[in-house]
Design an enzyme around this catalytic site. Structure first.
Site, short mmCIF file in Angstrom:
data_model
loop_
_atom_site.label_atom_id
_atom_site.label_comp_id
_atom_site.label_asym_id
_atom_site.label_seq_id
_atom_site.Cartn_x
_atom_site.Cartn_y
_atom_site.Cartn_z
N GLY A 38 -19.91 -9.05 15.96
CA GLY A 38 -21.02 -8.31 16.28
C GLY A 38 -21.15 -6.80 16.54
N TYR A 77 -29.08 -3.78 2.76
CA TYR A 77 -29.33 -3.58 4.03
C TYR A 77 -30.04 -2.23 4.42
CZ TYR A 77 -25.52 -7.06 3.94
OH TYR A 77 -24.82 -7.85 3.56
N CYS A 128 -27.18 -0.51 -13.97
CA CYS A 128 -28.63 -0.64 -14.34
C CYS A 128 -29.68 -1.22 -13.69
CB CYS A 128 -28.69 -1.32 -15.73
SG CYS A 128 -27.85 -2.97 -15.70
N GLU A 129 -29.64 -0.40 -12.51
CA GLU A 129 -30.63 -0.96 -11.38
C GLU A 129 -31.17 0.12 -10.80
OE1 GLU A 129 -31.03 -4.40 -10.17
OE2 GLU A 129 -29.86 -5.19 -11.66
N TYR A 131 -16.94 -4.89 4.95
CA TYR A 131 -17.87 -5.23 4.18
C TYR A 131 -18.18 -4.07 2.86
CZ TYR A 131 -18.63 -8.09 8.15
OH TYR A 131 -18.40 -9.01 9.19
N1 LLP Z 1 -17.98 -14.21 13.22
C1 LLP Z 1 -19.04 -14.72 12.69
C2 LLP Z 1 -19.25 -16.14 12.81
C3 LLP Z 1 -19.70 -14.15 11.70
O1 LLP Z 1 -20.41 -14.62 10.83
C4 LLP Z 1 -19.30 -12.77 11.55
C5 LLP Z 1 -20.13 -12.01 10.45
C6 LLP Z 1 -18.13 -12.26 12.24
C7 LLP Z 1 -17.63 -12.97 13.32
C8 LLP Z 1 -17.84 -10.78 12.25
O2 LLP Z 1 -18.89 -9.90 12.71
P1 LLP Z 1 -18.53 -8.46 12.83
O3 LLP Z 1 -18.01 -8.34 13.99
O4 LLP Z 1 -18.21 -7.92 11.54
O5 LLP Z 1 -20.17 -7.84 13.04
N2 LLP Z 1 -22.25 -7.89 5.07
C9 LLP Z 1 -22.88 -7.36 6.38
C10 LLP Z 1 -22.32 -8.19 7.52
C11 LLP Z 1 -22.39 -9.73 7.49
C12 LLP Z 1 -21.71 -9.92 8.89
C13 LLP Z 1 -21.65 -11.76 8.52
N3 LLP Z 1 -20.75 -12.29 9.71
C14 LLP Z 1 -22.80 -6.15 6.32
O6 LLP Z 1 -22.65 -5.43 5.45
O7 LLP Z 1 -23.59 -5.34 7.20
#
Ligand code: LLP
Length: 399
Positions: A230, A303, A329-330, A358
């Site tokens: 997060g 997002y 095409c969007e 991501y």
């Molecule tokens: N642990 C769990 C259970 C998760 O669901 C996630 C991310 C992480 C760890 C890693 O989180 P991070 O440190 O990367 O914030 N596609 C989206 C982000 C989706 C995150 C999903 N879960 C974007 O491009 O912003």
């Protein structure tokens, strides 16, 4: 001219073609170590969230740095194994694990399955009984904490599909204690991604510590608290909390528990370590059309995410405000709206920054576009870590 760790980008793009993902090995190392150092005062393990970027060379690099892995599917578990992680270095998370995925994780004996529901515990119990084994699980709780991030990447509130409501977790653990084939070894919470206000992370950590204390009173002693991922990054250059501020926000709450802390960072390590290189294919009116779009980087359209987009070779052409768009095409296929850049020419190279997390993992073949190649810059040289997909690669699946 823009460079990556001293290596100029234009020759790399000329050699490998665009769209192209480029990663800095030095940045990956530095960002991983910053988190590891910030938590050095407390027993901890970092399970890098493979979902942020699981290209094998990147997963291997993190393993070599000492990281463990957080896998979110059977596919990510397999990638983790092929990158050299042992089963005891893998936690398995995910809101909808299939029986086949659970069975495979139980067979290899992962460190912990982070369970999302009472039903999932029953399924793990049944599968483990058949296999005459005892499976380690961590209870993923939903602490009902607002992570104050984009609603699509907010996971810790009651309205979200994730985890077990925290007020039901104690009772669930009491029931689970009677089951011979599962063992609760941890508690888990992940309240969202791209979090730049540390307060929700402190609150989620405190909720885990309180629950761990209650469980101890009930006779369930656990081994670890998994605080998920997060931690955000700065996409626009403004200051945001780093690894030290993160540790300062959660460690005072976590340390008194005496339990090992598990971290699952993804974005904070990988986002600033990557850029997407793309060339201009057309310029018309306010639109600059690139050879990369939502198929290579979906974050802006999904997002409304902001990524800096910079010309690789600086010119003194007059600046104007343009929309930097993709070729799909969007209408929503946009990399950046209202950007002030020097008037570009067809063929000019641009870098979309902070796309190491991501980015490539969310790429698609829409419009039969090919997955981009990826290169890693290390010790002054760029090497391919994933070749560009070919149309034959895609059509090989079709009958
Ligand atoms: N642990 C769990 C259970 C998760 O669901 C996630 C991310 C992480 C760890 C890693 O989180 P991070 O440190 O990367 O914030 N596609 C989206 C982000 C989706 C995150 C999903 N879960 C974007 O491009 O912003």
């Amino acid at each position: 001219m823009l460079v990556c760790d001293g290596v100029p980008l234009e020759p790399i793009a000329a050699e490998h073609g665009t769209p192209l993902y480029i990663y800095s090995a030095a940045t990956i190392d530095e960002r991983y170590r910053a988190i590891d150092d910030a938590f050095a005062g407390c027993p901890h393990s970092i399970h890098y969230a493979l979902k942020a970027n699981s290209t094998l060379a990147i997963a291997r690099r993190l393993r070599a740095l000492g990281s463990f892995a957080d896998a979110n599917s059977g596919g990510e578990i397999e990638v983790a194994r092929r990158a050299g992680f042992t089963p005891s270095q893998i936690v398995f998370t995910g809101v909808g694990k299939t029986m086949a995925e659970l069975g495979a994780a139980i067979d290899i004996g992962v460190r912990s399955i982070n369970v999302e529901s009472a039903g999932e515990i029953e399924r793990i119990e049944a599968l483990s009984r058949e296999r005459k084994t005892r499976t380690k699980i961590a209870i993923r709780v939903n602490p009902d904490v607002d992570a104050k991030t984009h609603p699509h990447i907010s996971t810790g509130m009651k309205i979200n599909k994730f985890g077990i409501p925290i007020d039901e977790a104690r009772q669930l653990c009491a029931v689970t204690r009677g089951r011979p084939n599962v063992q609760v070894v941890g508690l888990h919470a992940h309240v969202g991604s791209q979090i730049t206000n540390m307060e929700p992370l402190t609150r989620a950590a405190a909720a885990l510590v309180t629950l761990a204390r209650e469980l101890a009173l009930d006779g369930t002693s656990i081994e670890h608290l998994d605080i998920g991922g997060g931690l955000g990054v700065s996409y626009d250059g403004s200051p945001v909390p780093g690894a030290d501020e993160y540790a300062a926000a959660v460690l005072p709450v976590l340390r008194p528990s005496g339990l090992e802390i598990v971290l699952e960072p993804g974005r904070h390590i990988m986002a600033p370590a990557g850029a997407l290189l793309t060339r201009v294919v057309d310029v018309k009116g306010p639109f600059v059309v690139m050879d990369a779009g939502m198929t290579e980087l979906i974050r802006p359209m999904m997002y409304n995410a902001f990524h800096r987009i910079e010309p690789v070779v600086l010119t003194d052409a007059p600046s104007s405000s343009v929309h930097i768009v993709g070729p799909l095409c969007e209408s929503s296929d946009t990399l950046g709206k209202d950007r002030e850049i020097p008037r570009p020419n067809v063929g000019d190279l641009f870098a979309v920054l902070d796309t190491g997390a991501y980015g490539s993992v969310m790429a698609s073949n829409y419009n039969r576009r090919l997955m981009p190649a990826e290169v890693m810059v290390e010790n002054g040289a760029a090497r391919v870590i994933r070749r560009r997909q070919t149309l034959d690669d895609i059509l090989a699946l079709e009958l």
